[in-house]
Design an enzyme around this catalytic site. Structure first.
Site, PDB file in Angstrom:
ATOM      1  N   CYS A  91       0.807  -1.342  -0.176  1.00 31.44           N
ATOM      2  CA  CYS A  91      -0.064   0.133  -0.081  1.00 31.44           C
ATOM      3  C   CYS A  91       0.779   1.327  -0.199  1.00 31.44           C
ATOM      4  O   CYS A  91       1.490   1.606  -1.069  1.00 31.44           O
ATOM      5  CB  CYS A  91      -1.038  -0.176   1.218  1.00 31.44           C
ATOM      6  SG  CYS A  91      -2.518   1.169   1.044  1.00 31.44           S
ATOM      7  N   HIS A 180      -3.496  -5.196   0.760  1.00 36.04           N
ATOM      8  CA  HIS A 180      -2.967  -5.540   2.119  1.00 36.04           C
ATOM      9  C   HIS A 180      -2.889  -7.144   2.297  1.00 36.04           C
ATOM     10  O   HIS A 180      -3.929  -7.384   2.900  1.00 36.04           O
ATOM     11  CB  HIS A 180      -3.914  -4.871   2.992  1.00 36.04           C
ATOM     12  CG  HIS A 180      -3.721  -3.340   3.058  1.00 36.04           C
ATOM     13  ND1 HIS A 180      -2.692  -2.802   3.999  1.00 36.04           N
ATOM     14  CD2 HIS A 180      -4.234  -2.303   2.661  1.00 36.04           C
ATOM     15  CE1 HIS A 180      -2.860  -1.324   3.691  1.00 36.04           C
ATOM     16  NE2 HIS A 180      -3.774  -1.141   2.726  1.00 36.04           N
ATOM     17  N   GLU A 182      -1.362  -8.441   4.311  1.00 37.12           N
ATOM     18  CA  GLU A 182      -1.017  -8.672   5.879  1.00 37.12           C
ATOM     19  C   GLU A 182      -2.392  -8.372   6.846  1.00 37.12           C
ATOM     20  O   GLU A 182      -2.077  -8.968   7.966  1.00 37.12           O
ATOM     21  CB  GLU A 182       0.030  -7.566   6.306  1.00 37.12           C
ATOM     22  CG  GLU A 182      -0.636  -6.010   6.865  1.00 37.12           C
ATOM     23  CD  GLU A 182      -0.794  -5.365   5.516  1.00 37.12           C
ATOM     24  OE1 GLU A 182      -1.328  -4.057   5.916  1.00 37.12           O
ATOM     25  OE2 GLU A 182      -1.060  -5.656   4.228  1.00 37.12           O
TER      26      GLU A 182
END
Length: 238
Positions: A91, A180, A182
Site C-alpha cells: 500500500c 493488503h 498482511e
C-alpha cells in the site's frame, strides 16, 4: 533460513506487520521491526538485513511534513532495487517504492478502494516469482485513496484494475502491491471506524467492506500466505 533479519518499516500503530510478519516468521525469518513514528531510527543501508518490507499508513507518499522519516524510507527502497535486496512494499510502501524510483502517485480518480476486490492479474504475472502461482481470480483486501499513476522506468506492471495499478515489479527482486496481504478482520475494523468517524466513509459502505473481509478470509489466507512464503524463499540463506 535467511542469514540476517528482514527489516520491516511500520509507519503507524494501526498498520502492523500482521499476517505478513507471521508468515515470514513461519518461514524461518527473523524480523527487525522499526517504528519511526515512535522515534525509532531506520538503518542508513541494508547491509545488515536480508530483505526489506515497507508497510502501509494513513499518510501519503509525499507527506514528509507529516511523516519526516519518509525520505529515509524512500532511500532504503531505492537502495534495495539497486542492490538487489529482496523488497516488498505494501500500500503506502508500494507507493513509496514507485516514488523512490521515479514513478508518481496521485489521488484515485475513482474514489476510495475498500473491502475485497479482484487483484486484476496481468499476463506478466504468470512468470513472476511471487505472483506466478496466485490464482487468476484471486481477491485481496484494499483500503486506500491514492494510487501509482506513473510507473518508474523499467517497472513491470503485474496487476491492474479499472481503478489503476495494483502491483508492480522492479528488476527481479522488488515488488509493490497496492492491496493488503498482511491484514485480518481485526486489523481492518479500526480503519473503518476511523474513516466513518472522519466522515470519509459511510457506515453502510464500511459495513459492506468489513463483511467482505470476513467472508473472504479463508481465500485471502490461501492466496497470500504462499505469496509471502515465496518472498521469504528469495532471501539469502545461511
Amino acid at each position: 533460513m535467511p542469514d540476517r533479519p528482514v527489516l520491516v518499516i511500520q509507519h503507524t500503530p494501526v498498520c502492523p506487520p500482521g499476517r505478513v510478519g507471521d508468515w515470514l516468521t513461519e518461514a524461518g525469518c527473523a524480523l527487525d521491526v522499526r517504528r519511526p513514528y515512535a522515534g525509532e531510527t531506520q538503518p542508513v543501508d541494508l547491509s545488515g538485513h536480508a530483505g526489506l518490507v515497507v508497510l502501509g499508513g494513513e499518510m501519503g507518499a509525499y507527506d514528509d511534513d507529516i511523516a519526516p522519516w519518509l525520505p529515509a524510507t524512500r532511500t532504503l527502497l531505492a537502495r534495495a532495487v539497486v542492490e538487489a535486496v529482496p523488497a516488498l512494499g505494501i500500500c503506502l510502501g508500494h507507493q513509496l517504492l514507485a516514488v523512490a524510483t521515479g514513478g508518481r502517485v496521485a489521488r484515485s480518480t475513482s474514489g476510495q478502494q475498500g473491502g475485497t476486490l479482484p487483484v486484476g492479474l496481468l499476463p506478466a504475472a504468470a512468470d513472476d516469482q511471487l505472483f506466478g502461482t496466485v490464482p487468476a481470480g484471486a481477491v485481496a483486501t484494499h483500503w486506500n485513496n491514492d494510487l501509482v499513476v506513473e510507473l518508474p522506468a523499467g517497472a513491470v506492471e503485474l496487476a491492474r484494475t479499472p481503478a489503476g495499478v495494483q502491483a508492480l515489479r522492479l528488476r527481479e527482486t522488488a515488488w509493490g502491491v497496492q492491496f493488503h496481504p498482511e491484514v485480518d478482520p481485526a486489523i481492518v475494523r479500526p480503519w473503518a471506524a476511523t474513516d466513518v468517524g472522519a466522515g470519509q466513509l459511510s457506515p453502510e459502505r464500511a459495513a459492506t467492506w468489513l463483511a467482505e473481509v470476513d467472508r473472504d478470509d479463508a481465500a485471502l489466507v490461501a492466496a497470500w500466505r504462499p505469496f509471502v512464503r515465496r518472498f521469504a524463499a528469495l532471501l539469502p540463506a545461511r
